[in-house]
Structure formats: C-alpha cells, structure tokens
Write an enzyme that holds these catalytic residues in place. Structure first.
Site, PDB file in Angstrom:
ATOM      1  N   LYS A   9       0.775  -1.373  -0.591  1.00 47.84           N
ATOM      2  CA  LYS A   9      -0.034  -0.195   0.171  1.00 47.84           C
ATOM      3  C   LYS A   9       1.167   0.660   0.004  1.00 47.84           C
ATOM      4  O   LYS A   9       1.743   1.946   0.942  1.00 47.84           O
ATOM      5  CB  LYS A   9      -0.649  -0.049   0.885  1.00 47.84           C
TER       6      LYS A   9
ATOM      7  N   GLU B  99      10.737   1.448  10.373  1.00 47.65           N
ATOM      8  CA  GLU B  99      11.040   2.417   9.541  1.00 47.65           C
ATOM      9  C   GLU B  99      10.689   3.792  10.211  1.00 47.65           C
ATOM     10  O   GLU B  99       9.876   3.838   9.317  1.00 47.65           O
ATOM     11  CB  GLU B  99      11.534   2.095   8.789  1.00 47.65           C
TER      12      GLU B  99
ATOM     13  N   CYS C  66      14.000  10.576   6.535  1.00 47.18           N
ATOM     14  CA  CYS C  66      13.266  10.289   8.197  1.00 47.18           C
ATOM     15  C   CYS C  66      14.873  10.231   8.367  1.00 47.18           C
ATOM     16  O   CYS C  66      15.323  11.176  10.098  1.00 47.18           O
ATOM     17  CB  CYS C  66      13.300   8.641   8.263  1.00 47.18           C
TER      18      CYS C  66
ATOM     19  N   GLU D 178      10.634  15.608  14.820  1.00 46.95           N
ATOM     20  CA  GLU D 178      10.770  16.295  13.761  1.00 46.95           C
ATOM     21  C   GLU D 178      10.241  17.139  13.078  1.00 46.95           C
ATOM     22  O   GLU D 178       9.099  16.941  13.419  1.00 46.95           O
ATOM     23  CB  GLU D 178      10.439  14.124  13.380  1.00 46.95           C
TER      24      GLU D 178
HETATM   25  P1  NAD Z   1       1.365   8.292   8.021  1.00 49.62           P
HETATM   26  O1  NAD Z   1       2.738   7.717   8.870  1.00 49.62           O
HETATM   27  O2  NAD Z   1       0.243   8.849   8.542  1.00 49.62           O
HETATM   28  O3  NAD Z   1       1.744   7.349   6.661  1.00 49.62           O
HETATM   29  C1  NAD Z   1       2.636   6.540   6.409  1.00 49.62           C
HETATM   30  C2  NAD Z   1       2.157   5.495   5.494  1.00 49.62           C
HETATM   31  O4  NAD Z   1       1.017   4.803   6.627  1.00 49.62           O
HETATM   32  C3  NAD Z   1       0.850   6.085   4.369  1.00 49.62           C
HETATM   33  O5  NAD Z   1       0.821   4.570   3.258  1.00 49.62           O
HETATM   34  C4  NAD Z   1      -0.400   5.321   4.967  1.00 49.62           C
HETATM   35  O6  NAD Z   1      -1.876   5.577   4.377  1.00 49.62           O
HETATM   36  C5  NAD Z   1       0.319   4.864   6.148  1.00 49.62           C
HETATM   37  N1  NAD Z   1      -1.265   4.378   7.536  1.00 49.62           N
HETATM   38  C6  NAD Z   1      -1.667   5.871   8.126  1.00 49.62           C
HETATM   39  N2  NAD Z   1      -2.754   5.360   8.454  1.00 49.62           N
HETATM   40  C7  NAD Z   1      -2.532   3.905   8.596  1.00 49.62           C
HETATM   41  C8  NAD Z   1      -3.202   2.511   9.856  1.00 49.62           C
HETATM   42  N3  NAD Z   1      -4.066   2.840  11.075  1.00 49.62           N
HETATM   43  N4  NAD Z   1      -2.917   1.290   9.006  1.00 49.62           N
HETATM   44  C9  NAD Z   1      -2.264   1.533   7.610  1.00 49.62           C
HETATM   45  N5  NAD Z   1      -1.994   2.155   7.566  1.00 49.62           N
HETATM   46  C10 NAD Z   1      -1.463   3.668   7.733  1.00 49.62           C
HETATM   47  O7  NAD Z   1       2.711   9.679   7.611  1.00 49.62           O
HETATM   48  P2  NAD Z   1       1.675  11.581   7.370  1.00 49.62           P
HETATM   49  O8  NAD Z   1       0.884  11.162   7.991  1.00 49.62           O
HETATM   50  O9  NAD Z   1       2.475  11.081   5.227  1.00 49.62           O
HETATM   51  O10 NAD Z   1       3.413  11.548   7.218  1.00 49.62           O
HETATM   52  C11 NAD Z   1       3.034  11.998   9.711  1.00 49.62           C
HETATM   53  C12 NAD Z   1       4.213  12.806   9.371  1.00 49.62           C
HETATM   54  O11 NAD Z   1       5.258  11.219   9.379  1.00 49.62           O
HETATM   55  C13 NAD Z   1       5.713  13.151   8.822  1.00 49.62           C
HETATM   56  O12 NAD Z   1       5.159  14.942   8.906  1.00 49.62           O
HETATM   57  C14 NAD Z   1       6.340  13.199   9.192  1.00 49.62           C
HETATM   58  O13 NAD Z   1       6.825  13.477  10.925  1.00 49.62           O
HETATM   59  C15 NAD Z   1       6.104  11.440   8.916  1.00 49.62           C
HETATM   60  N6  NAD Z   1       6.805  10.532   8.621  1.00 49.62           N
HETATM   61  C16 NAD Z   1       8.208  10.293   8.002  1.00 49.62           C
HETATM   62  C17 NAD Z   1       8.654   8.890   7.505  1.00 49.62           C
HETATM   63  C18 NAD Z   1       9.771   8.274   7.399  1.00 49.62           C
HETATM   64  O14 NAD Z   1      10.086   7.911   6.236  1.00 49.62           O
HETATM   65  N7  NAD Z   1      10.408   7.871   8.307  1.00 49.62           N
HETATM   66  C19 NAD Z   1       8.450   9.064   5.998  1.00 49.62           C
HETATM   67  C20 NAD Z   1       6.894   9.686   5.713  1.00 49.62           C
HETATM   68  C21 NAD Z   1       6.506  10.499   7.325  1.00 49.62           C
END
Ligand code: NAD
Length: 491
Positions: free
Chosen positions: A177, A252, A286, A385
C-alpha cells in the site's frame, strides 16, 4: 496514468468504486484520480497473496528462478526511468534529478536482491556444531509467508522497492500500500510486474487511505508480516496490530539526526553535507540532518557560509531545470512545517535564513529552506521531527558535550560526524546512539548496507542481507544419529 488496483495479477476497479484526488504539489492541480481500495479489496488481495504462497509456485521456486523475475522487474523499471521519475516529481514534488536517482536505486534494489536469492541456492543450509554428538543439526531459511508493506510519500517507489524486492526474493508474497498522496509510481510498478509475468498473487497493490485500506491490511489475520515506513504514531498502531496475532513486524520511523562538525573540518565540505542532509528531498527524509552541532572555533564562519549558500538555492517546480528545492508533498505537510517554524519563533529561536513561504509563488506548497539558531534544548524545534527543509544549528565546546547533545533524543535513526582526526571520528561514531552513522558525509544510502534505527526510530533493519532476513524464518532441523537408544522411559 492508471487508476485500478493490482490484485491477483489483474487490474481491478475498487469494489466500492471510490477514488481520491492526486494533486501536483507544485501547481496544486488535480492531475489524476487514484483508486481508493477498501477492506473488501484488501480481502481479495490477501486471499490472492495467501493462495500464491500456500498453493502457488513462488515460495517453492529456486532462488535462481525468482531472481530472473526480479531482474526482469529491474529492467522494466530502468527502461521507463525518465517517465517514472517524471510521475514521481508530479506526485511528490521532488526535483527531477532526485527522482531519477530514486528510480535508478529502486531498479538496483531488485538486482541486489536477485543476487541474494541466488545466494540462498548456493548456501541453502548452515551446519550447526552441537556439543552433543548424538545429534546432527542444521539451520535452513524459509520465506515467512504473506507480507504487507505500507510505505510513505517521501520516496514513494524507492521505499516500496526496499520492501517488495527482498520479500519477493525470499519467496514471500506481498500486498503493497503506497501513501495516498503518492500512489502513481506504485501503480506503474504493477504494470512492470505484470509485464514481467510474475505469477498471480505474488505482488498485489492496493492504493487507498491508511485508516481504511491500511488498517484492513494490518488487522488481517491471514497476514504473517507487516513492514512499515512512516510516522511514529502509525508505527505504534502497526506494532499493536502485529501484537494481536504475533505477526512479524519491522518499522522504520522518524528521526532528529545530529551532525557533529569538529573545528578541524573543511568548512565548505561541512556546509555542503549539511545542505545535502537537510535540503535534499525538501528535508522530507527520515534520516535528515536536522540538528547540526558545530565546534565553537568555526561556528560563526560555518553559519555565515550556510546562510549564504542557503539563500542561493533555486526553489521551484521540480520539473524545471536547475531547481534544487521543490514543494512539500501536500498542503498538510506544508502547514505542518510552517506551524513548526512558527512554534520555534514563539519559543525564542532565531531564524538565520528562511522561515516561511518563499516570495513569488502564488501556487504550490513551498517552504523556504530555513536555518534556526539559538534553539533551546527543550524546544520542539530541537526535539521533534519537522520533516521539512529546516535545520537547527548549535555550537559546542568539547567532544564529550557534543556526544551528550547528539544522543539526547528519543530518536536514533542516523547521526554524522566530521573531523580530519580519524581516531576522533571513530570514537564519536561508536559513542553515537544511532543505527546509521556517517563519517565526513551525511545521507548517502547504499542498498548493500543495513538501514534502520535505535530507540523510537524503529525496529529491525532494511537493505543489505539484513533486509533479506526480514522476510525469512529460520528453521532448525536436527537428526538423532546415535546407535544407542534414547533410553529415558523405556529401559
Ligand atoms: P503516516 O505514518 O501517516 O503514513 C505512512 C503510511 O501509513 C501511509 O501509507 C498511510 O496511508 C499509512 N497509514 C496511516 N494510517 C494507517 C493505519 N491506521 N493503518 C495502516 N496504515 C496506515 O505518515 P504521514 O501522515 O504521511 O506523515 C506524517 C509524518 O510522518 C510526517 O510529518 C513525518 O514526520 C513522518 N513521516 C516519516 C517518514 C519516514 O520515512 N520515517 C515518512 C513519511 C512521513
């Protein structure tokens, strides 16, 4: 551009027919509508992956056979590199050269794990020396089963391939996904996989929201393994979901990575690596170099040069030549970064350069590259972050102080140190509490080397042979070889 899910080797509209808008963050235009998968589609995808694992040829194939498919996928990606990179830029905002770098790396990841799949054929088992000579034992490795990969929007195709390539090489089947804001290149991966004639159900791609499609995947009892990259709060949910059925899990998550610059460093190199560390990919990384600790003797000069060079960065649509900083991925992310800068201001931080939306842009989710100084150690700017092009710079006096400041974080993904004194750099590298430590550079990432964090930055390692182990179980097989009876009950 595609708008269907990829399930059991076929393209399919989501059962409930939903879509979500795909927005170009440079222009704010809706460029496409992605298919919004729901729990019903996830059910089909998990069933397909389950069938492919339990009854299909994939896990039983030799590593060499699977490697042929992986190499075909690598070639499929490479043959369309420019086109896929363009889609990545339209979806994510990153400058084209960065997108091209990502896509080339994504292809390379399939080649690398093809090699490891072949290696598994050459070394299918490991003999174990037992103290008890009545037994002969060995360890073999087998694919875990059905894996789910949930990936973020910052390196959309690359983060997907970091999981898909080792999972497939190991003989697992998978449901992927992508993040809802960046789904386009994952859909193209479906097309490449289909063209490579992968057996049905081996890789399934379901786009859609995290709370609906993602949640259905992590809750599904027939899934054996969850692999996630993204935010800490969602990482916690994934770990909780994994705990229910004792699914295997690798996470991660975020970071607040320090870079210690000693005063014997070349200032130009230190500025360059700082900028590469925090402005590459708009700081949506990240492992971004978000806390820079500079030894007092060169602090003023370092800051002066960093501010001068930061002012020169060309901001704009990632599709334009020469642009080095594109827009944030989404309005939500831009608002989050701007709110973090405002909070820093309120906490008394000084903004040395940047600090808002750049002038001259009527459209697009742009944030200026920003350097913060006089950052209180207790402030959010220092501790949390930001996930944008925002770096905190702070002076330090001694090596001991630098190490304490660097390690004072709930995160431990990456860290870096620069010094001409190799012994000192080595000493500091071993004292830093992080899964990745760079010396005299910051950020370069290699498919061959382990990637992952200490503390709240995650669990497990991706990439290299460590990333392969994520998708393999280890089985002990022990044979009783003694001529003597066991003789415990029956005498
Ligand atoms: P997120 O963690 O919400 O999303 C990452 C993935 O998780 C997406 O595919 C999302 O659809 C999925 N997801 C969200 N809720 C879920 C659930 N309940 N069950 C299963 N999958 C789920 O990240 P975001 O909202 O896109 O970004 C928010 C913050 O996350 C950013 O501001 C940043 O600080 C951090 N982030 C970190 C990384 C990294 O590489 N470590 C990458 C993107 C974002």
């Amino acid at each position: 551009m595609r708008n269907e899910l990829f399930i059991d080797g076929q393209w399919a509209k989501p059962i409930k027919g939903g879509t979500f808008p795909i927005i170009n963050p440079a222009t704010e235009e809706v460029v496409h509508h992605g298919p919004a998968g729901t729990a019903e589609d996830v059910e089909l995808a998990v069933k397909a992956a389950r069938r492919a694992f339990d009854h299909g040829p994939w896990p039983k194939m030799s590593g060499a056979e699977r490697a042929k498919y992986l190499r075909a996928i690598a070639t499929g990606i490479r043959n369309r590199l420019q086109e896929i990179a363009r889609l990545e830029t339209i979806d994510n905002g990153k400058p084209i050269p960065e997108a091209e770098w990502d896509i080339a790396d994504a292809a390379g990841c399939f080649d690398f794990y093809a090699d490891l799949a072949e290696e598994l054929d050459r070394n299918p088992e490991e003999a174990i020396t037992l103290a008890d000579a009545r037994f002969v034992s060995k360890a073999v490795r087998e694919p875990i089963g059905v894996a789910v990969a949930i990936v973020p929007w910052n390196f959309p195709l690359l983060m997907a391939c970091w999981k898909v390539a080792p999972a497939l090489a190991a003989g697992c089947t998978m449901i992927l996904k992508p993040a809802e804001v960046t789904s386009m290149t994952a859909m193209e991966l479906g097309a490449i996989v289909k063209a490579a004639d992968l057996p049905p159900g081996v890789l399934n791609i379901v786009t859609g929201s995290g709370s609906i499609a993602g949640q259905a995947m992590i809750d599904h009892p027939e899934v054996d393994k969850l692999a996630f990259t993204g935010s800490g709060p969602v990482g916690s949910k994934i770990m909780a979901a994994a705990a229910r059925d004792i699914k295997r899990v690798s996470l991660e998550l975020g970071g607040k990575s320090p870079f210690i610059v000693f005063e014997d460093s070349d200032i130009e190199a230190a500025v360059e690596w700082t900028m590469f560390g925090i402005f590459w990919n708009q700081g949506e990384v990240c492992s971004a170099t978000s806390r820079v600790l500079v030894q007092e003797g060169i602090y003023d000069r370092f800051l002066e040069r960093l501010v001068e060079e930061t002012k020169k960065i060309k901001i704009g649509n990632g599709q334009e030549p020469g642009v080095l900083l594109g827009p944030m991925v989404s309005r939500k992310q831009m608002d989050q970064v701007l709110a973090a800068i405002d909070k820093a201001r309120a906490d008394g931080v000084t903004i040395a350069v940047g600090g808002g939306r750049p002038a001259g842009f009527n459209k697009g989710y742009y944030v200026e590259p920003t350097v913060l100084v006089d950052v209180p150690l207790e402030s959010d700017a220092w501790k949390e972050e930001i996930f944008g092009p925002v770096v905190c710079v702070r002076p330090f006096a001694s090596e001991e102080e630098a190490i304490v400041l660097a390690n004072d974080s709930k995160f431990g993904l990456a860290a870096a140190v620069m010094s001409k004194d190799d012994a000192r750099a080595d000493r500091v590298a071993s004292a830093l509490g992080a899964g990745i430590v760079w010396i005299n550079c910051s950020q370069p990432t290699f498919t061959e080397a382990p990637w992952g964090g200490y503390k709240q930055s995650g669990i497990g390692r991706e990439l290299g042979r460590w990333g392969f182990d994520n998708y393999l179980e280890t089985k002990q097989i022990t044979r009783f070889v003694s001529e003597e009876p066991w003789d415990w009950y029956i005498k």
